[in-house]
Scaffold this active site. Structure first.
Site, PDB file in Angstrom:
ATOM      1  N   GLU A 184       0.724  -1.128  -0.012  1.00  0.00           N
ATOM      2  CA  GLU A 184      -0.103  -0.026  -0.013  1.00  0.00           C
ATOM      3  C   GLU A 184       0.721   1.327  -0.062  1.00  0.00           C
ATOM      4  OE1 GLU A 184      -2.950  -0.255   3.095  1.00  0.00           O
ATOM      5  OE2 GLU A 184      -3.949  -1.685   2.197  1.00  0.00           O
ATOM      6  N   LYS A 313     -16.017  -1.302   1.796  1.00  0.00           N
ATOM      7  CA  LYS A 313     -15.362  -1.788   0.638  1.00  0.00           C
ATOM      8  C   LYS A 313     -16.376  -2.196  -0.488  1.00  0.00           C
ATOM      9  CE  LYS A 313     -11.228  -2.874   3.169  1.00  0.00           C
ATOM     10  NZ  LYS A 313     -10.220  -3.687   3.876  1.00  0.00           N
TER      11      LYS A 313
END
Length: 387
Positions: A184, A313
């Protein structure tokens, strides 16, 4: 809007892994993929086969697809396709349908969903990483060490980026491993959780001294990743903690470091433990693996007073109708919503429009790396247009 074109193909995400991209009437969306997944997430693809989903979409008979006039008409699409494709495919398809509808009406995606949207979500950025997202042999057991400031996207982007840069300056002087970014784009280190939290406090102080802007600090523990046989197994500075010890540890960290946000501090089945943390801390207690953007699990967590925040999400469920239901029930009950990227990302910026349109409180997205930055840039673009 009538369907004139629907096609799917395979592209690579930020980890170089296959994911799906779907085009509807010239408007396309690509789906992300998570590495740290809750076991209650819906499968990304039917029978875990991306190529089968791609083939299915490419063989759709367009003339049999329903006409779409508004967001709620996605139910017509789901009635035909919901059980035939995976969550990634459904998310990419529905997002492209909405983009095509917005294009036809000469408006932007967020305007189609909520033309009255005004307030921007606060950006939460991953600065230092561990857990499943980091490839280092020795690393923090917690997955993400996060920062956020209560500013609009254009300012948050600069502040969070500066924090990321300053984190490197601190870590490279104390870490014994080469400085690299993880999945990330957060910095990897071999330091343990509490040493990293000390670094985060230093960053907080430095940013305030430089800019006068207050940073809030948060954690994504991703505790299910190191939970086994009713114990939490910490590998960095070897330690085992039972449920009671884990709860006490999280409460102590929240108080010592004045944490603003703690995500998945306990394993994904422990609604009761989450509720205990809500009662005994002043920070946001956020469900991700616990709730997986699933309406029933979010509803249960709310009823049990187990959360004060929920990660959203869209590709965990695929259905944007369900995503909207999750956000609506959270808003009705005073639960903060955090729209989130995944560890395997693409250049698609759909979640920026969704987060703004549906007035999410936060959007969790690093400000480093082209795939992550695409979402941040989209928020800044919207900000510049409406202000």
């Amino acid at each position: 809007m009538k369907f004139r074109e629907v096609k799917a193909n395979v592209i690579l995400d930020s980890r170089g892994e296959e994911t799906i991209e779907i085009t509807v009437n010239g408007q396309f969306t690509s789906a992300p993929a998570g590495k740290s997944k809750g076991k209650y997430e819906k499968p990304s693809y039917k029978n875990s086969n991306i190529h089968a989903d791609v083939d299915f979409i490419n063989k759709l008979k367009i003339e049999k697809l329903p006409e779409i006039k508004e967001f709620e008409d996605l139910e017509l699409v789901e009635n035909k396709l919901l059980k035939k494709i995976g969550a990634n495919t459904l998310f990419a398809l529905e997002s492209s349908v909405l983009k095509a509808l917005a294009k036809e009406n000469k408006i932007e995606l967020w305007q189609l969903l909520n033309p009255l949207a005004k307030i921007f979500p606060r950006i939460i950025s991953n600065t230092i990483g561990g857990g499943a997202h980091s490839q280092a042999t020795i690393k923090p057991d917690f997955q993400e060490f996060l920062v956020t400031c209560n500013k609009d996207p254009s300012i948050s982007r600069v502040v969070n980026s500066k924090t990321h840069e300053e984190a490197l300056a601190i870590i490279k002087n104390i870490s014994s491993i080469p400085m690299k970014k993880n999945d990330e784009n957060a910095w990897m280190t071999d330091e343990d959780n509490e040493r990293v939290l000390e670094i985060m406090k230093n960053l907080q102080e430095n940013i305030f001294d430089d800019s006068g802007i207050h940073l809030d600090i948060g954690l994504d523990c991703a505790a299910s990743q190191f939970f086994k046989n009713n114990k939490y197994f910490y590998k960095n500075k070897l330690k085992e903690r039972g449920k009671k010890e884990q709860i006490e540890y999280i409460i102590a960290l929240a108080k010592k470091y004045n944490l603003f946000y703690i995500e998945d501090p306990l394993q994904e089945e422990d609604f009761e433990g989450f509720a205990e943390l809500v009662k005994n801390t002043n920070c946001l207690i956020v469900g991700d693996d616990l709730t997986v953007t699933n309406f029933e699990r979010v509803e249960k967590a709310i009823k049990m007073e187990a959360i004060t925040g929920v990660i959203v999400k869209p590709n965990q469920t695929g259905s944007l109708l369900e995503v909207k239901k999750v956000i609506d029930i959270c808003r009705k009950n005073g639960i903060r919503t955090i729209m989130s990227h995944r560890s395997g990302e693409t250049l698609d910026d759909t979640i920026a429009d969704l987060a703004f349109a549906w007035q999410c409180d936060f959007i969790k997205i690093p400000v480093v790396g082209s795939e992550r930055l695409a979402k941040v840039k989209r928020l800044v673009e919207i900000e510049m247009k409406i202000k």
